[in-house]
Design a protein around this motif. Structure first.
Motif, short mmCIF file in Angstrom:
data_model
loop_
_atom_site.label_atom_id
_atom_site.label_comp_id
_atom_site.label_asym_id
_atom_site.label_seq_id
_atom_site.Cartn_x
_atom_site.Cartn_y
_atom_site.Cartn_z
N ARG A 138 9.96 0.32 16.14
CA ARG A 138 10.50 1.08 17.28
C ARG A 138 11.62 2.00 16.82
NH1 ARG A 138 14.47 1.15 21.10
NH2 ARG A 138 13.83 1.63 23.26
N ARG A 139 12.52 1.47 16.01
CA ARG A 139 13.66 2.26 15.54
C ARG A 139 13.23 3.32 14.54
NH1 ARG A 139 15.96 1.41 10.83
NH2 ARG A 139 15.05 -0.69 10.71
N ARG A 140 12.30 2.98 13.67
CA ARG A 140 11.95 3.89 12.59
C ARG A 140 10.97 4.96 13.01
NH1 ARG A 140 10.46 0.94 7.16
NH2 ARG A 140 10.32 3.14 6.58
N ALA A 176 2.83 15.19 6.12
CA ALA A 176 2.53 14.01 5.31
C ALA A 176 3.76 13.55 4.55
CB ALA A 176 1.38 14.32 4.35
N ASP A 177 4.51 14.48 3.98
CA ASP A 177 5.72 14.11 3.24
C ASP A 177 6.78 13.52 4.17
OD1 ASP A 177 4.59 14.92 0.89
OD2 ASP A 177 5.57 16.88 0.84
N TYR A 178 6.86 14.06 5.38
CA TYR A 178 7.81 13.52 6.37
C TYR A 178 7.46 12.07 6.69
CZ TYR A 178 10.31 12.90 10.78
OH TYR A 178 11.12 12.42 11.79
N LEU A 179 6.19 11.79 6.95
CA LEU A 179 5.76 10.42 7.25
C LEU A 179 6.05 9.49 6.07
CD1 LEU A 179 2.34 11.02 9.03
CD2 LEU A 179 4.46 10.23 10.09
N ASP A 180 5.87 9.99 4.87
CA ASP A 180 6.11 9.17 3.70
C ASP A 180 7.60 8.83 3.56
OD1 ASP A 180 4.76 7.99 1.33
OD2 ASP A 180 6.21 9.21 0.24
N ARG A 185 6.99 5.33 2.77
CA ARG A 185 7.78 5.15 1.55
C ARG A 185 6.93 4.88 0.31
NH1 ARG A 185 13.08 1.95 4.05
NH2 ARG A 185 13.58 3.59 5.56
N GLY A 186 6.01 5.77 0.06
CA GLY A 186 5.24 5.71 -1.17
C GLY A 186 4.05 4.77 -1.15
N ALA A 187 3.77 4.13 -0.04
CA ALA A 187 2.65 3.17 0.02
C ALA A 187 1.32 3.89 -0.20
CB ALA A 187 2.64 2.46 1.37
N PRO A 232 -2.17 8.28 -1.15
CA PRO A 232 -1.03 7.94 -0.30
C PRO A 232 -1.45 7.70 1.15
CG PRO A 232 -0.55 9.87 -1.66
CD PRO A 232 -2.02 9.62 -1.76
N ILE A 233 -1.00 6.61 1.72
CA ILE A 233 -1.33 6.30 3.10
C ILE A 233 -0.78 7.35 4.05
CG2 ILE A 233 -0.67 4.69 4.94
CD1 ILE A 233 -1.35 2.43 3.06
N SER A 234 0.38 7.92 3.72
CA SER A 234 0.98 8.93 4.59
C SER A 234 0.07 10.13 4.76
CB SER A 234 2.33 9.38 4.03
OG SER A 234 2.18 9.90 2.72
N ARG A 235 -0.68 10.50 3.73
CA ARG A 235 -1.57 11.66 3.84
C ARG A 235 -2.78 11.33 4.72
NH1 ARG A 235 -0.45 15.93 1.06
NH2 ARG A 235 -2.60 16.71 1.08
N ALA A 236 -3.25 10.09 4.66
CA ALA A 236 -4.36 9.70 5.53
C ALA A 236 -3.93 9.70 6.98
CB ALA A 236 -4.87 8.32 5.13
N VAL A 237 -2.74 9.18 7.28
CA VAL A 237 -2.24 9.17 8.65
C VAL A 237 -2.00 10.60 9.13
CG1 VAL A 237 -0.36 8.44 10.15
CG2 VAL A 237 -1.24 6.88 8.41
#
Length: 475
Positions: A138-140, A176-180, A185-187, A232-237
């Motif tokens: 919620r916070r993040r 994608a970089d923002y989500l990461d 965080r690199g996942a 990177p998971i962030s790019r998939a999301v």
């Protein structure tokens, strides 16, 4: 005139020095920040049974007589919060397994989650971090102004300016970089659980080149001779939630033919036949990737364009690979109870247009051009889900062991307390009060669902857990 030069030269020198400092700073920033987006790592040989795929993860789940599948729709932050509320309720509700062990959380019984866009953010965080979802998500994310953060990254960060000057980096990559940075965080996909302790995750995007769904599973990456584990998971999301026009696509490199991969035997006959449109379309899309000269790049956007409900990818994951019309016995069988929960945060704004004499303006029409087909396709997906599960579970009382639970935000359109939530814009920001109301609305709808309560009743639980105090207050 000669006397004027000494007065002007210090100013000129200062300006030249400032320009030099700016150029040096930009050069330094350019050196510190890659201006090329990640396009995927190649495979040099077929992945075989390795990699993140349902056929490898689902059999490792604890053996029992229950298969639970959840799909989360898109809808921006509204969908993220709505999905969060459903997961909160599943964490509260208990069932009694037939193996005689004590009551277990229904959340821990979820085997597979398929998600799109806003729902994908919540589902991915849960698949990665488990119960940490309830302590920091919620916070993040939910109460964070993601839209504002992206705008600041694009317009106020010089590092982004440098990277966007490259033809190989665009606004989708900024997202994608923002989500990461803020969330993942690199996942990478290698970090997702393979032991069966957590559900198998399917993230859905749309390939605009072949006009087809694209799932981030190793089966899909096999077609491209690409390695999902290093992705990177962030790019998939980001791909799953990249709204066309507002954000640019996330691009993948197609390296088909470079790893010795062979197409499944059912693909060629299905692509040539037209008696089963679903199999035909799926097979045709798969065959397209084999033509690397024509489809050397995949440009992925919002998964809502392919299936906003996320249910079709889940059905594919449960199906036999050689015959998608049949269930995979290792994934689901008639001896099991099957619970399929679809969570839909779509706003169905198109349904309100006919209630007004005033025709929609240009901006409304632009938005409706995208939402009307998505909403119509969602109706068809629900019908397909019911038909497919009924066919799979038919015979020997199988229909009684199949539970299709539909949780739709739009059911609250006329509700005195929650009705306004259906009119929230589809964006990645929302007031904290609205976030909490969306969570409560999801829990109310799930607990009120007759099929969900029937499932709980036959699972050794009389009813769902009580609604929390903050959700039970009067409107």
């Amino acid at each position: 005139m000669r006397d004027a030069w000494p007065l002007r030269r210090p100013a000129d020198a200062r300006r030249a020095g400032a320009r030099s400092v700016c150029l040096a700073a930009l050069a330094l920033l350019a050196g510190c920040s890659s201006s090329r987006a990640f396009l995927g790592e190649p495979l040099t040989r077929p992945a075989g049974a390795d990699g993140y795929r349902a056929s490898a993860v689902l059999p490792r789940r604890a053996p029992d007589d229950l298969r639970v599948v959840v799909s989360f729709s898109g809808g921006g932050m509204r969908a993220s919060a709505f999905a969060y509320g459903v997961l909160e309720q599943l964490a509260e509700d208990r069932i009694r397994p037939t193996d005689g062990t004590g009551p277990r959380r229904l959340l821990d019984e979820v085997d597979l989650v398929s998600a799109v866009s806003g729902g994908a953010v919540t589902a991915t965080y849960w698949a990665l971090h488990g119960d940490r979802l309830f302590t920091d998500f919620r916070r993040r994310f939910l109460t964070r102004d993601v839209s504002g953060g992206l705008q600041r990254a694009v317009f106020l960060d010089p590092r982004t300016w440098v990277r966007l000057a490259s033809s190989e980096y665009s606004r989708g990559d900024v997202y994608a970089d923002y989500l990461d940075r803020k969330l993942f965080r690199g996942a990478k996909f290698a970090d997702l659980d393979r032991s069966g302790q957590r559900p198998f995750l399917i993230l859905n995007a749309t390939d605009i080149g072949v006009a087809a769904r694209f799932e981030f599973t190793q089966e899909s990456f096999d077609l491209l001779c690409a390695d999902l584990d290093s992705y990177p998971i962030s790019r998939a999301v980001a791909a799953s939630s990249s709204v066309p026009a507002l954000l640019t696509p996330i691009t993948l490199r197609n390296r088909a033919g470079g790893c010795g991969y062979r197409m499944p035997v059912w693909v060629a006959p299905a692509a040539a036949a037209h008696d089963d449109s679903r199999r035909h379309l799926r097979a045709s899309a798969m065959q397209s990737y084999a033509d690397r000269d024509r489809y050397g790049w995949l440009h992925l956007v919002d998964g809502a364009l392919g299936d906003n409900l996320g249910a079709r990818a889940a059905l594919d994951a449960l199906a036999d690979r050689d015959d998608p019309a049949q269930p995979d016995p290792g994934a689901v069988s008639r001896s099991q109870r099957l619970v399929f929960i679809t969570v839909n945060a779509s706003d169905w704004q198109a349904g309100r247009i006919g209630g007004s004499r005033r025709p929609p303006d240009a901006m409304e029409m632009l938005r409706l051009t995208g939402t009307v087909p998505v909403d119509r396709y969602t109706v068809e997906t629900k019908a397909l889900l019911r038909e497919t599960l009924r066919r799979w579970m038919d015979g020997d009382g199988g229909a009684e062991r199949a539970h299709i639970v539909e949780v739709d935000l739009d059911e609250l359109r006329d509700d005195p307390r929650f009705g306004r939530l259906t009119r929230l814009p589809t964006a990645f920001d929302a007031a904290p009060g609205d976030i909490d109301e969306l969570r409560c609305a999801a829990r109310h709808l799930l607990m009120a669902n007759a099929e969900y309560r029937r499932f709980l009743a036959v699972s050794g639980t009389a009813a769902a857990a009580a609604v929390p105090t903050e959700c039970a207050r009067a409107p």
